[in-house]
Design a protein around this motif. Structure first.
Motif, PDB file in Angstrom:
ATOM      1  N   ASP A   1      42.540  49.680  49.377  1.00  0.00           N
ATOM      2  CA  ASP A   1      42.607  50.259  48.030  1.00  0.00           C
ATOM      3  C   ASP A   1      41.589  51.380  47.863  1.00  0.00           C
ATOM      4  OD1 ASP A   1      44.675  48.661  47.253  1.00  0.00           O
ATOM      5  OD2 ASP A   1      43.472  47.290  46.033  1.00  0.00           O
ATOM      6  N   GLU A   2      40.381  51.169  48.358  1.00  0.00           N
ATOM      7  CA  GLU A   2      39.351  52.211  48.227  1.00  0.00           C
ATOM      8  C   GLU A   2      39.828  53.543  48.794  1.00  0.00           C
ATOM      9  OE1 GLU A   2      36.376  52.164  46.580  1.00  0.00           O
ATOM     10  OE2 GLU A   2      37.178  50.281  45.867  1.00  0.00           O
TER      11      GLU A   2
ATOM     12  N   ALA B   1      40.390  48.645  35.294  1.00  0.00           N
ATOM     13  CA  ALA B   1      38.947  48.362  35.248  1.00  0.00           C
ATOM     14  C   ALA B   1      38.429  48.383  33.801  1.00  0.00           C
ATOM     15  CB  ALA B   1      38.183  49.375  36.106  1.00  0.00           C
TER      16      ALA B   1
ATOM     17  N   THR C   1      34.622  43.696  38.222  1.00  0.00           N
ATOM     18  CA  THR C   1      35.680  44.428  38.923  1.00  0.00           C
ATOM     19  C   THR C   1      35.640  44.203  40.430  1.00  0.00           C
ATOM     20  OG1 THR C   1      34.292  46.382  39.082  1.00  0.00           O
ATOM     21  CG2 THR C   1      35.749  46.228  37.163  1.00  0.00           C
TER      22      THR C   1
ATOM     23  N   THR D   1      31.873  50.397  38.414  1.00  0.00           N
ATOM     24  CA  THR D   1      33.251  50.821  38.692  1.00  0.00           C
ATOM     25  C   THR D   1      33.852  51.788  37.668  1.00  0.00           C
ATOM     26  OG1 THR D   1      33.535  48.714  39.810  1.00  0.00           O
ATOM     27  CG2 THR D   1      35.536  49.934  39.272  1.00  0.00           C
TER      28      THR D   1
ATOM     29  N   ILE E   1      32.753  50.237  44.432  1.00  0.00           N
ATOM     30  CA  ILE E   1      34.149  50.391  44.072  1.00  0.00           C
ATOM     31  C   ILE E   1      34.305  51.773  43.430  1.00  0.00           C
ATOM     32  CG2 ILE E   1      36.061  49.495  42.692  1.00  0.00           C
ATOM     33  CD1 ILE E   1      34.916  46.735  43.052  1.00  0.00           C
TER      34      ILE E   1
ATOM     35  N   ASN F   1      38.943  56.083  46.022  1.00  0.00           N
ATOM     36  CA  ASN F   1      37.507  56.376  46.086  1.00  0.00           C
ATOM     37  C   ASN F   1      37.289  57.807  46.594  1.00  0.00           C
ATOM     38  OD1 ASN F   1      34.758  56.593  46.876  1.00  0.00           O
ATOM     39  ND2 ASN F   1      34.611  54.367  47.063  1.00  0.00           N
TER      40      ASN F   1
ATOM     41  N   SER G   1      37.091  44.753  45.566  1.00  0.00           N
ATOM     42  CA  SER G   1      38.184  45.679  45.841  1.00  0.00           C
ATOM     43  C   SER G   1      38.565  45.440  47.299  1.00  0.00           C
ATOM     44  CB  SER G   1      37.663  47.101  45.619  1.00  0.00           C
ATOM     45  OG  SER G   1      38.606  48.063  46.011  1.00  0.00           O
ATOM     46  N   THR G   2      39.409  46.271  47.872  1.00  0.00           N
ATOM     47  CA  THR G   2      39.672  46.169  49.309  1.00  0.00           C
ATOM     48  C   THR G   2      39.482  47.543  49.951  1.00  0.00           C
ATOM     49  OG1 THR G   2      42.023  46.730  49.204  1.00  0.00           O
ATOM     50  CG2 THR G   2      41.456  44.388  48.935  1.00  0.00           C
TER      51      THR G   2
ATOM     52  N   LYS H   1      43.929  52.196  38.582  1.00  0.00           N
ATOM     53  CA  LYS H   1      42.692  51.435  38.802  1.00  0.00           C
ATOM     54  C   LYS H   1      41.758  51.609  37.602  1.00  0.00           C
ATOM     55  CE  LYS H   1      39.997  48.888  41.436  1.00  0.00           C
ATOM     56  NZ  LYS H   1      40.391  47.559  41.949  1.00  0.00           N
TER      57      LYS H   1
END
Ligand code: FE
Ligand code: ZN
Length: 258
Positions: free
Chosen positions: A214-215, A197, A207, A173, A136, A219, A210-211, A193
């Motif tokens: 979203d990443e 977190a 945490t 995370t 994540i 990310n 995630s998806t 985020k």
């Protein structure tokens, strides 16, 4: 169907992937078999498969003990890990399908952290187990491949449907988000985020998951095309090439030293 995290060692996760109807489960990674077996017992399940993501001891150190306790369990892992996964019974290649307890996962070869690192994608559960490749808000260190290999592996994961839930190998995370903020201080999704977190960890919550969708928003290792991220790196080094692999490699290098 359910996914149950089992904390391992200092900050590792093993996971139970459960078919409630059959009361059977698979185990993704196992460092400490006693804790995994205790969780299985607590949930009243029968373990039928062990799915190893890669050979590092914090992911497979419990394989032998688990097999000792459950002698007929199938042990899946990549052929490309070259015999480094203890108790392996079913060697896997990229694109293979793993079946156990009425569940099905597709094997995604995602090398670079290790040569044979794989992810397990359960389409019916909208979930992927990404081991130490995609964390994540972060990614694993590039130990056995090169930057371009890791970038290709991350892009393979990023190509999964946006709603796919990401279950990774470590609770890293908050630290990952702190690093990400040094590159994209004005990314509002990233700030949100991070704040979420920090609160979750202060409340002793994990945490994950995630998806994938979203990443892609926060990310840094999936954001090599972000103008803000590129501008930050270029400020540090104006000679940095405008190429995704170079941007990725520099981002990874900065994280290695963060
Ligand atoms: Fe690892
Ligand atoms: Zn690890």
């Amino acid at each position: 169907m359910a996914i149950i995290p089992v904390p391992q060692l200092k900050d590792n996760f093993a996971y139970l992937v459960v078919n409630d109807a059959a009361k059977q489960c698979g185990v993704v990674d196992c460092a400490e078999a006693d804790k995994v077996l205790a969780a299985i017992k607590r949930e009243g399940l029968t373990p039928v498969a062990l799915l190893s993501t890669h050979w590092h001891p914090d992911h497979v150190g419990g394989n032998l003990d688990l097999v000792k306790a459950v002698p007929d369990i199938k042990v899946f892992g990549a052929r490309a890990e070259d015999g480094r996964i203890p108790a392996l019974t079913d060697p896997l290649d990229d694109g293979d399908t793993v079946r156990f307890g009425g569940l099905e996962a597709r094997v995604l070869g995602i090398p670079a952290h290790t040569n044979g690192h794989v992810a397990y994608y359960f389409a019916a559960l909208k979930s992927v187990f990404s081991g130490d490749t995609l964390f994540i808000a972060g990614c694993g260190r590039v130990f056995e491949g090169k930057a371009d290999t890791m970038l290709a592996s991350l892009r393979k994961l990023a190509a999964l449907p946006a709603e796919t839930m990401v279950y990774c190998g470590h609770e890293y995370t908050v630290r990952n988000l702190e690093f990400a903020l040094t590159l994209e201080p004005n990314n509002l999704d990233l700030k949100a985020k991070h704040d979420w977190a920090v609160k979750a960890r202060a409340a002793s919550q994990w945490t994950i998951p995630s998806t994938i969708g979203d990443e892609k928003r926060f990310n840094p290792f999936l954001r090599v095309d972000s103008p803000e991220l590129r501008a930050t790196l270029k400020r540090k080094d104006p000679s940095l090439a405008d190429d995704p692999v170079a941007i990725f490699a520099r981002t990874r290098e900065l994280k290695d030293n963060f």
